[in-house]
Write a protein that holds these residues in place. Structure first.
Motif, short mmCIF file in Angstrom:
data_model
loop_
_atom_site.label_atom_id
_atom_site.label_comp_id
_atom_site.label_asym_id
_atom_site.label_seq_id
_atom_site.Cartn_x
_atom_site.Cartn_y
_atom_site.Cartn_z
N ARG A 51 36.17 49.67 45.15
CA ARG A 51 36.56 49.23 43.80
C ARG A 51 36.83 50.42 42.89
N ALA A 52 35.95 51.42 42.94
CA ALA A 52 36.13 52.59 42.09
C ALA A 52 37.41 53.33 42.42
N ARG A 53 37.75 53.40 43.72
CA ARG A 53 38.96 54.10 44.11
C ARG A 53 40.20 53.38 43.58
N ILE A 54 40.21 52.06 43.66
CA ILE A 54 41.36 51.30 43.19
C ILE A 54 41.48 51.38 41.66
N THR A 73 38.70 41.21 51.23
CA THR A 73 39.59 40.48 50.32
C THR A 73 38.93 40.25 48.97
N HIS A 74 37.61 40.15 48.94
CA HIS A 74 36.93 40.06 47.63
C HIS A 74 37.15 41.35 46.84
N VAL A 75 36.97 42.49 47.49
CA VAL A 75 37.16 43.77 46.79
C VAL A 75 38.59 43.87 46.27
N LEU A 76 39.56 43.61 47.14
CA LEU A 76 40.96 43.78 46.76
C LEU A 76 41.37 42.75 45.71
N GLY A 77 40.97 41.50 45.90
CA GLY A 77 41.36 40.45 44.96
C GLY A 77 40.73 40.63 43.59
N ALA A 78 39.42 40.87 43.57
CA ALA A 78 38.73 41.02 42.29
C ALA A 78 39.22 42.23 41.53
N THR A 79 39.45 43.33 42.25
CA THR A 79 39.87 44.56 41.58
C THR A 79 41.32 44.47 41.14
N SER A 80 42.16 43.80 41.93
CA SER A 80 43.55 43.60 41.53
C SER A 80 43.62 42.76 40.25
N ARG A 107 36.33 35.14 29.11
CA ARG A 107 36.71 36.53 28.91
C ARG A 107 35.78 37.47 29.68
N LEU A 108 34.55 37.04 29.88
CA LEU A 108 33.59 37.87 30.61
C LEU A 108 33.93 37.97 32.09
N THR A 109 34.73 37.03 32.60
CA THR A 109 35.05 37.02 34.03
C THR A 109 36.30 37.83 34.35
N ALA A 110 36.89 38.47 33.35
CA ALA A 110 38.15 39.19 33.56
C ALA A 110 37.97 40.42 34.42
N GLY A 111 36.78 40.92 34.58
CA GLY A 111 36.56 42.12 35.37
C GLY A 111 35.26 42.78 34.99
N GLY A 112 35.12 44.01 35.46
CA GLY A 112 33.90 44.75 35.18
C GLY A 112 32.90 44.62 36.31
#
Length: 225
Positions: free
Chosen positions: A97-100, A150-157, A194-199
């Motif tokens: 996640r950090a790399r993306i 796919t969780h890492v890629l999808g959530a970070t995308s 709004r809290l689910t947008a990322g982080g």
């Protein structure tokens, strides 16, 4: 140090000073500045102060260079954590996640370039080995690897796209503009949405669900795998 005169032509770097590592490093910086769409071999050559043809000595095309950039960014070493399999996978997932997030254009390279297997080999080996060492059977291990990746890629995308479209966290989101008469539940939960947008909190929420589910699939006898 002797200064170049105003009329003296700029000296170009020797082709012998180029190597794939130097080119990839410069491409990383340029992609970070311009993005994938604006990137060109000509602009990269200008940054390196060489003629464009010098780049093709090491990479036959821009796409081949993109693949090298992608593969380098996704090279991972085993995590140093001494915890169990869940800690190992958490560490791997957070590093991906950090790399993306550090190189958002990486998502574009992964989605637009044909997969070769090399681009995810490091993360796959680390995740698969952690799961097998924990005692998961072969099929569960491979299915869990794909699910986690796919969780890492999808959530970070999603997080990257949201951040690009909403640079000001305080601005109204798309949920605030929805008509309450048609979407009463969305309108009610707009602040929470709004809290689910990322982080990291949202990322860990999904990761925790996956790891909790996997824990229930561990065999009673780890030696049976």
């Amino acid at each position: 140090m002797q200064q170049e005169s105003a009329g003296e032509p700029r000296r170009r770097a020797s082709r012998n000073s180029l190597n794939p590592g130097v080119i990839v490093t410069a491409a990383l910086a340029l992609l970070g500045d311009q993005g994938v769409e604006a990137f060109s071999m000509r602009s990269l050559a200008a940054r390196l102060d060489v003629r464009p043809m010098a780049l093709y000595t090491h990479f036959r095309s821009k796409d081949e260079l993109f693949d090298a950039v992608r593969d380098q960014l996704l090279e991972l070493t085993p995590p140093t954590t001494a915890g169990g399999w869940e800690d190992q996978i958490r560490a791997i997932a957070h590093r991906l996640r950090a790399r993306i997030l550090q190189y958002p254009f990486l998502i574009t390279l992964m989605l637009t370039r044909p997969l070769s297997g090399r681009e995810t080999a490091d993360s796959a080996e680390l995740i698969l080995r952690s799961l097998r060492d924990a005692g998961f059977d072969r099929e569960t291990t491979t299915r869990a690897h794909v699910t986690l990746l796919t969780h890492v890629l999808g959530a970070t995308s999603w997080e990257t796209q949201w951040a690009a479209q909403h640079p000001d966290p305080g601005q109204p989101s798309m949920f605030d503009a929805l008509p309450r008469s048609r979407y009463p539940t969305l309108a009610e939960l707009a602040p929470e949405m709004r809290l689910t947008a990322g982080g990291p909190a949202q990322f860990d929420f999904g990761l925790d669900l996956l790891l909790d589910g996997l824990r229930h699939k561990l065999p009673d006898d780890p030696e049976a795998h």
